[in-house]
Design a protein around this motif. Sequence first.
Motif, PDB file in Angstrom:
ATOM      1  N   ASP A  81       4.722  -8.006 -10.984  1.00 37.86           N
ATOM      2  CA  ASP A  81       5.405  -7.619 -12.223  1.00 37.86           C
ATOM      3  C   ASP A  81       5.229  -6.122 -12.485  1.00 37.86           C
ATOM      4  OD1 ASP A  81       6.794  -8.292 -14.767  1.00 37.86           O
ATOM      5  OD2 ASP A  81       4.882  -7.722 -15.667  1.00 37.86           O
ATOM      6  N   GLN A  82       4.035  -5.600 -12.252  1.00 40.78           N
ATOM      7  CA  GLN A  82       3.790  -4.167 -12.432  1.00 40.78           C
ATOM      8  C   GLN A  82       4.641  -3.343 -11.473  1.00 40.78           C
ATOM      9  OE1 GLN A  82      -0.430  -3.603 -11.937  1.00 40.78           O
ATOM     10  NE2 GLN A  82      -0.962  -4.906 -13.686  1.00 40.78           N
ATOM     11  N   GLU A  83       4.722  -3.786 -10.211  1.00 40.86           N
ATOM     12  CA  GLU A  83       5.524  -3.053  -9.225  1.00 40.86           C
ATOM     13  C   GLU A  83       7.000  -3.065  -9.607  1.00 40.86           C
ATOM     14  OE1 GLU A  83       4.106  -1.269  -6.587  1.00 40.86           O
ATOM     15  OE2 GLU A  83       2.397  -1.801  -7.861  1.00 40.86           O
ATOM     16  N   ASN A  84       7.461  -4.201 -10.117  1.00 40.19           N
ATOM     17  CA  ASN A  84       8.843  -4.303 -10.559  1.00 40.19           C
ATOM     18  C   ASN A  84       9.124  -3.363 -11.741  1.00 40.19           C
ATOM     19  OD1 ASN A  84      10.773  -6.328 -12.595  1.00 40.19           O
ATOM     20  ND2 ASN A  84      11.583  -5.654 -10.634  1.00 40.19           N
ATOM     21  N   LYS A  85       8.183  -3.296 -12.672  1.00 36.93           N
ATOM     22  CA  LYS A  85       8.346  -2.407 -13.827  1.00 36.93           C
ATOM     23  C   LYS A  85       8.345  -0.943 -13.420  1.00 36.93           C
ATOM     24  CE  LYS A  85       6.568  -5.567 -17.339  1.00 36.93           C
ATOM     25  NZ  LYS A  85       5.413  -5.931 -18.211  1.00 36.93           N
ATOM     26  N   LYS A  86       7.715  -0.637 -12.264  1.00 33.63           N
ATOM     27  CA  LYS A  86       7.730   0.735 -11.754  1.00 33.63           C
ATOM     28  C   LYS A  86       9.013   1.040 -10.984  1.00 33.63           C
ATOM     29  CE  LYS A  86       3.692   0.671  -9.637  1.00 33.63           C
ATOM     30  NZ  LYS A  86       2.489   1.135  -8.898  1.00 33.63           N
ATOM     31  N   LEU A  90       0.801  -1.226   0.000  1.00 36.10           N
ATOM     32  CA  LEU A  90       0.000   0.000   0.000  1.00 36.10           C
ATOM     33  C   LEU A  90       0.832   1.273   0.000  1.00 36.10           C
ATOM     34  CD1 LEU A  90      -0.030   1.195   3.189  1.00 36.10           C
ATOM     35  CD2 LEU A  90      -1.615  -0.701   3.495  1.00 36.10           C
ATOM     36  N   HIS A  91       2.079   1.221   0.509  1.00 36.45           N
ATOM     37  CA  HIS A  91       2.917   2.425   0.562  1.00 36.45           C
ATOM     38  C   HIS A  91       3.899   2.509  -0.606  1.00 36.45           C
ATOM     39  CE1 HIS A  91       5.008  -0.855   2.513  1.00 36.45           C
ATOM     40  NE2 HIS A  91       6.134  -0.194   2.547  1.00 36.45           N
ATOM     41  N   GLU A  92       3.679   1.656  -1.630  1.00 36.63           N
ATOM     42  CA  GLU A  92       4.522   1.634  -2.826  1.00 36.63           C
ATOM     43  C   GLU A  92       6.012   1.537  -2.478  1.00 36.63           C
ATOM     44  OE1 GLU A  92       2.670   3.960  -6.301  1.00 36.63           O
ATOM     45  OE2 GLU A  92       2.154   5.175  -4.534  1.00 36.63           O
ATOM     46  N   PRO A  93       6.391   0.436  -1.833  1.00 37.54           N
ATOM     47  CA  PRO A  93       7.778   0.285  -1.351  1.00 37.54           C
ATOM     48  C   PRO A  93       8.780   0.126  -2.487  1.00 37.54           C
ATOM     49  CG  PRO A  93       6.573  -1.774  -1.110  1.00 37.54           C
ATOM     50  CD  PRO A  93       5.565  -0.756  -1.528  1.00 37.54           C
ATOM     51  N   LYS A  94      10.016   0.529  -2.199  1.00 38.42           N
ATOM     52  CA  LYS A  94      11.105   0.370  -3.163  1.00 38.42           C
ATOM     53  C   LYS A  94      11.639  -1.061  -3.178  1.00 38.42           C
ATOM     54  CE  LYS A  94      12.710   5.149  -2.682  1.00 38.42           C
ATOM     55  NZ  LYS A  94      13.842   6.017  -2.236  1.00 38.42           N
ATOM     56  N   LEU A  95      11.448  -1.772  -2.057  1.00 39.24           N
ATOM     57  CA  LEU A  95      11.870  -3.167  -1.939  1.00 39.24           C
ATOM     58  C   LEU A  95      10.698  -3.990  -1.438  1.00 39.24           C
ATOM     59  CD1 LEU A  95      13.929  -5.523  -1.778  1.00 39.24           C
ATOM     60  CD2 LEU A  95      14.547  -4.684   0.503  1.00 39.24           C
ATOM     61  N   SER A 102      10.899 -15.448  -1.793  1.00 40.68           N
ATOM     62  CA  SER A 102      11.218 -16.740  -1.190  1.00 40.68           C
ATOM     63  C   SER A 102      10.085 -17.720  -1.436  1.00 40.68           C
ATOM     64  CB  SER A 102      11.429 -16.560   0.314  1.00 40.68           C
ATOM     65  OG  SER A 102      11.412 -17.797   0.986  1.00 40.68           O
ATOM     66  N   SER A 103      10.441 -18.940  -1.872  1.00 36.86           N
ATOM     67  CA  SER A 103       9.404 -19.929  -2.169  1.00 36.86           C
ATOM     68  C   SER A 103       9.997 -21.328  -2.185  1.00 36.86           C
ATOM     69  CB  SER A 103       8.760 -19.624  -3.533  1.00 36.86           C
ATOM     70  OG  SER A 103       7.759 -20.578  -3.852  1.00 36.86           O
ATOM     71  N   HIS A 104       9.138 -22.337  -1.993  1.00 36.70           N
ATOM     72  CA  HIS A 104       9.545 -23.714  -2.254  1.00 36.70           C
ATOM     73  C   HIS A 104       8.846 -24.234  -3.497  1.00 36.70           C
ATOM     74  CE1 HIS A 104       5.727 -24.375  -0.108  1.00 36.70           C
ATOM     75  NE2 HIS A 104       5.689 -25.555  -0.698  1.00 36.70           N
ATOM     76  N   ILE A 105       8.050 -23.363  -4.160  1.00 39.86           N
ATOM     77  CA  ILE A 105       7.338 -23.740  -5.382  1.00 39.86           C
ATOM     78  C   ILE A 105       8.152 -23.250  -6.572  1.00 39.86           C
ATOM     79  CG2 ILE A 105       5.195 -23.554  -6.688  1.00 39.86           C
ATOM     80  CD1 ILE A 105       3.785 -22.985  -4.007  1.00 39.86           C
ATOM     81  N   LEU A 106       8.792 -24.194  -7.245  1.00 42.46           N
ATOM     82  CA  LEU A 106       9.791 -23.828  -8.243  1.00 42.46           C
ATOM     83  C   LEU A 106       9.202 -23.159  -9.474  1.00 42.46           C
ATOM     84  CD1 LEU A 106      11.681 -27.145  -7.777  1.00 42.46           C
ATOM     85  CD2 LEU A 106      12.382 -24.924  -6.931  1.00 42.46           C
ATOM     86  N   GLY A 107       7.981 -23.534  -9.836  1.00 44.22           N
ATOM     87  CA  GLY A 107       7.358 -22.924 -10.995  1.00 44.22           C
ATOM     88  C   GLY A 107       7.143 -21.432 -10.818  1.00 44.22           C
ATOM     89  N   GLU A 108       6.866 -20.997  -9.585  1.00 44.16           N
ATOM     90  CA  GLU A 108       6.686 -19.570  -9.320  1.00 44.16           C
ATOM     91  C   GLU A 108       7.972 -18.801  -9.601  1.00 44.16           C
ATOM     92  OE1 GLU A 108       3.368 -19.901  -5.748  1.00 44.16           O
ATOM     93  OE2 GLU A 108       5.401 -19.268  -5.266  1.00 44.16           O
ATOM     94  N   VAL A 109       9.073 -19.325  -9.122  1.00 43.97           N
ATOM     95  CA  VAL A 109      10.358 -18.663  -9.310  1.00 43.97           C
ATOM     96  C   VAL A 109      10.754 -18.668 -10.780  1.00 43.97           C
ATOM     97  CG1 VAL A 109      12.801 -18.784  -8.732  1.00 43.97           C
ATOM     98  CG2 VAL A 109      11.090 -19.171  -6.972  1.00 43.97           C
ATOM     99  N   GLN A 110      10.502 -19.787 -11.434  1.00 48.83           N
ATOM    100  CA  GLN A 110      10.817 -19.904 -12.853  1.00 48.83           C
ATOM    101  C   GLN A 110      10.054 -18.846 -13.659  1.00 48.83           C
ATOM    102  OE1 GLN A 110      10.205 -23.871 -14.265  1.00 48.83           O
ATOM    103  NE2 GLN A 110      11.379 -23.560 -16.129  1.00 48.83           N
ATOM    104  N   LYS A 111       8.849 -18.532 -13.213  1.00 51.20           N
ATOM    105  CA  LYS A 111       7.995 -17.582 -13.920  1.00 51.20           C
ATOM    106  C   LYS A 111       8.453 -16.137 -13.722  1.00 51.20           C
ATOM    107  CE  LYS A 111       3.666 -18.502 -13.583  1.00 51.20           C
ATOM    108  NZ  LYS A 111       2.287 -18.677 -13.055  1.00 51.20           N
ATOM    109  N   MET A 112       9.010 -15.821 -12.548  1.00 52.13           N
ATOM    110  CA  MET A 112       9.192 -14.422 -12.175  1.00 52.13           C
ATOM    111  C   MET A 112      10.625 -13.912 -12.128  1.00 52.13           C
ATOM    112  SD  MET A 112       6.411 -13.801  -9.151  1.00 52.13           S
ATOM    113  CE  MET A 112       6.871 -12.077  -9.134  1.00 52.13           C
ATOM    114  N   CYS A 113      11.586 -14.763 -11.790  1.00 50.57           N
ATOM    115  CA  CYS A 113      12.868 -14.259 -11.300  1.00 50.57           C
ATOM    116  C   CYS A 113      13.972 -14.162 -12.351  1.00 50.57           C
ATOM    117  CB  CYS A 113      13.342 -15.132 -10.132  1.00 50.57           C
ATOM    118  SG  CYS A 113      12.183 -15.090  -8.746  1.00 50.57           S
TER     119      CYS A 113
END
Length: 293
Positions: free
Chosen positions: A172-177, A144-149, A184-195
């Motif tokens: 993804d939108q926040e990263n583009k901004k 809500l406070h539009e954090p930098k990290l 952090s995750s143990h679900i590998l597909g999530e990381v594969q999609k985003m990182c």
Amino acid sequence: MSVIETKNLTKSYGKSRGIIDVNLNIEDGEVFGFIGPNGAGKSTTIRTLLGLIYPTSGSATIFGKNCIDHPEIRKEIGYLPSEVFYYDNMKVYDLLKYSASFYKKDCTKRINELAEIMNLDLKKKIDDLSFGNKKKVGIVQGLLHEPKLIILDEPTSGLDPLMQQRFFELIDQENKKGATVFFSSHILGEVQKMCNRVAFIKEGKIIKLEKMSTLQENSYKRISIEAKSNIPKGIFNINGVNDLKIKDNTASFIFRGNINSIIKSISQIELSNISIDEPDLEEIFMHYYAKED
């Protein structure tokens, strides 16, 4: 500029294992994956990094400042813990307005926008929410406070597939901004999609840090063969062969290296069938874990 930097970060719980000599360097604007099974040390690393628990040794900085010595830096951080707990008698909107008050700015419009994206009913009481809806509250609260990290610890647990997709699009939108994301995750597909990059952690230690593109590049192959007779033992005992499984006239393995060397070995077998595919991130991940055992 390094947004997050840890140097030999260690947290000991006496006889219980915490984290040991964790070294990370996360750059501005990066989406960084932190991968490991439950209990590997992901949450301990994050809590130590944020100054929520004190390290036994080593150091951690965010935007060049130590979170313990400079707690004000947390105003630039959006943090979603793996489990969220709230005051049950508060309404969702009141809780989010209370959270926004710590940042000394009007977040009303932002709260409404995020709630609409995540399909969150702001009028409900916290104790009337399901686990998944409480997780939505945590997502809105963290952004809500539009954090930098943005630091996310197992963020999608409890979310249905549609909400997971909306969440990924939101991050993804926040990263583009311009926001940097530590995921952090143990679900590998999530990381594969985003990182962009990923670090593997096992039993409190970083065992591999790699670019996602490198993990997925063509040097890794999943090879499965079916022969017309039993496959000779030892024929695939060559460098680059991992996760080898042989049963009678079938074999499968992950190979990384010069493809000609493995084709030379395969050519000694009279084949009925062969398939060569790209392994998914989970297979690569398990390969790294097996190497450390």
